[in-house]
Design a protein around this motif. Structure first.
Motif, PDB file in Angstrom:
ATOM      1  N   LYS A 189     -71.399  -1.976 -11.995  1.00 33.19           N
ATOM      2  CA  LYS A 189     -72.062  -0.350 -11.872  1.00 33.19           C
ATOM      3  C   LYS A 189     -72.056   0.012 -10.629  1.00 33.19           C
ATOM      4  O   LYS A 189     -71.907  -0.551  -9.509  1.00 33.19           O
ATOM      5  N   PRO A 190     -71.920   1.472 -10.276  1.00 35.29           N
ATOM      6  CA  PRO A 190     -71.788   1.953  -9.021  1.00 35.29           C
ATOM      7  C   PRO A 190     -73.166   1.332  -8.183  1.00 35.29           C
ATOM      8  O   PRO A 190     -74.351   1.480  -8.901  1.00 35.29           O
ATOM      9  N   ASP A 191     -73.484   1.126  -7.237  1.00 42.17           N
ATOM     10  CA  ASP A 191     -73.884   0.805  -6.298  1.00 42.17           C
ATOM     11  C   ASP A 191     -74.856   1.839  -5.886  1.00 42.17           C
ATOM     12  O   ASP A 191     -74.469   2.243  -4.741  1.00 42.17           O
ATOM     13  N   LEU A 192     -76.190   1.978  -6.400  1.00 46.00           N
ATOM     14  CA  LEU A 192     -77.089   3.225  -5.857  1.00 46.00           C
ATOM     15  C   LEU A 192     -78.035   2.589  -4.756  1.00 46.00           C
ATOM     16  O   LEU A 192     -78.859   3.394  -4.396  1.00 46.00           O
ATOM     17  N   ALA A 231     -78.778  -6.055 -13.573  1.00 44.71           N
ATOM     18  CA  ALA A 231     -78.101  -5.758 -15.026  1.00 44.71           C
ATOM     19  C   ALA A 231     -79.237  -5.379 -16.012  1.00 44.71           C
ATOM     20  O   ALA A 231     -80.118  -5.856 -16.351  1.00 44.71           O
ATOM     21  N   GLY A 232     -78.852  -4.183 -16.461  1.00 43.34           N
ATOM     22  CA  GLY A 232     -79.945  -3.483 -17.605  1.00 43.34           C
ATOM     23  C   GLY A 232     -81.043  -2.691 -17.181  1.00 43.34           C
ATOM     24  O   GLY A 232     -81.816  -2.198 -17.708  1.00 43.34           O
ATOM     25  N   VAL A 233     -81.379  -2.796 -15.824  1.00 43.45           N
ATOM     26  CA  VAL A 233     -82.474  -2.070 -15.149  1.00 43.45           C
ATOM     27  C   VAL A 233     -82.506  -1.355 -13.852  1.00 43.45           C
ATOM     28  O   VAL A 233     -81.655  -2.142 -12.845  1.00 43.45           O
ATOM     29  N   THR A 237     -72.338  -3.090  -8.070  1.00 42.97           N
ATOM     30  CA  THR A 237     -73.049  -4.196  -8.445  1.00 42.97           C
ATOM     31  C   THR A 237     -72.362  -5.480  -9.123  1.00 42.97           C
ATOM     32  O   THR A 237     -71.026  -5.275  -9.419  1.00 42.97           O
ATOM     33  N   LEU A 238     -72.911  -6.565  -9.186  1.00 40.11           N
ATOM     34  CA  LEU A 238     -72.286  -7.621  -9.701  1.00 40.11           C
ATOM     35  C   LEU A 238     -72.166  -7.482 -10.944  1.00 40.11           C
ATOM     36  O   LEU A 238     -71.029  -8.025 -11.627  1.00 40.11           O
TER      37      LEU A 238
END
Length: 258
Positions: free
Chosen positions: A43-46, A128-130, A39-40
């Motif tokens: 983090k790994p994109d789920l 970010a963060g959630v 992701t931007l």
């Protein structure tokens, strides 16, 4: 006398149709080799629409087919749920009354982790963060913050209160503050309000997430225990979360029966 070419042809055909070691091991044969997209915020994109292909919502342990219930294999490690003696008796009672006492039969929320392996898809969104998880069943939503601690005090929620953190490429979700009104499946496996659930989401290929769950409840079980299964990405064209509003459907069905 058989021509040697015939023997060579048989060997060739058998070899061509025999499963390779990679095929035999399934989609997560070498998950460590997979590097998921990011992701931007790195983090790994789920993100995507996911769904299980098992029968855990009916019974998380090995079970034969029953009317309306497909046969299935256990998702519980060792196929053993370590109930305390009184709780084992309660589980048996629940099973006998499952057609009326299953909370889902009353249109209650399925709870965690059952809502993830209901026979309905759910969608993951990340920022970010959630992390948000939107479920087709009753439009349930889980908001998983990864940048703040749990709320203080005693809280009682159908889906608990979830907080997450990243362990390498794995999203770890820690959930507490449950009520005692949900089951793990339609066969009467249950918990108390002391339930503590830790889920691990690891993307192992473009279309698979390894989903692991650790269950802890000192009021009901003698030790923590685990479940493991695979989440599959829905690849249908224009796939989206649709509607399954249990209470509305129940009222509609009741009206048709009058």
């Amino acid at each position: 006398m058989r021509h040697p070419f015939i023997g060579l042809l048989v060997v060739t055909v058998v070899t061509a149709f025999a499963p390779s070691p990679m095929q035999a091991q399934g989609p997560a044969a070498n998950p460590a080799a997979y590097r998921p997209p990011r992701t931007l915020d790195g983090k790994p994109d789920l993100q995507g629409v996911w769904q299980v292909l098992n029968t855990a919502s009916w019974d998380i342990q090995d079970h034969s087919a029953r009317l309306g219930v497909p046969a299935g294999q256990s998702v519980v490690e060792g196929n053993d749920i370590p109930y305390q003696s009184w709780a084992a008796a309660k589980k048996k009672e629940n099973f006998e009354k499952r057609l009326t006492d299953d909370p889902v039969a009353k249109c209650y929320l399925p709870g965690v982790p059952r809502i993830t392996y209901m026979p309905h898809p759910f969608q993951i969104f990340q920022s970010a963060g959630v992390t948000l998880m939107l479920y087709e069943y009753d439009h349930a939503v889980r908001t998983i913050y990864t940048d703040r601690p749990n709320l203080p005090g005693a809280i009682d929620f159908w889906l608990g209160v979830s907080r997450g953190h990243w362990d390498g490429d794995t999203l770890v979700v820690d959930t507490i503050h449950f009520n005692d009104k949900t089951w793990f499946d339609a066969s009467g496996n249950f918990h108390s309000d002391a339930l503590h659930v830790v889920e691990r989401f690891t993307r192992t290929s473009p279309d698979h997430i390894a989903y692991g769950v650790t269950i802890e409840d000192p009021k009901v079980f003698t030790r923590p225990w685990k479940m493991n299964m695979t989440l599959y990405r829905r690849r249908d064209p224009n796939v989206q979360i649709l509607d399954y509003e249990c209470n509305a459907l129940e009222e509609e069905a009741a009206g048709r029966l009058k």
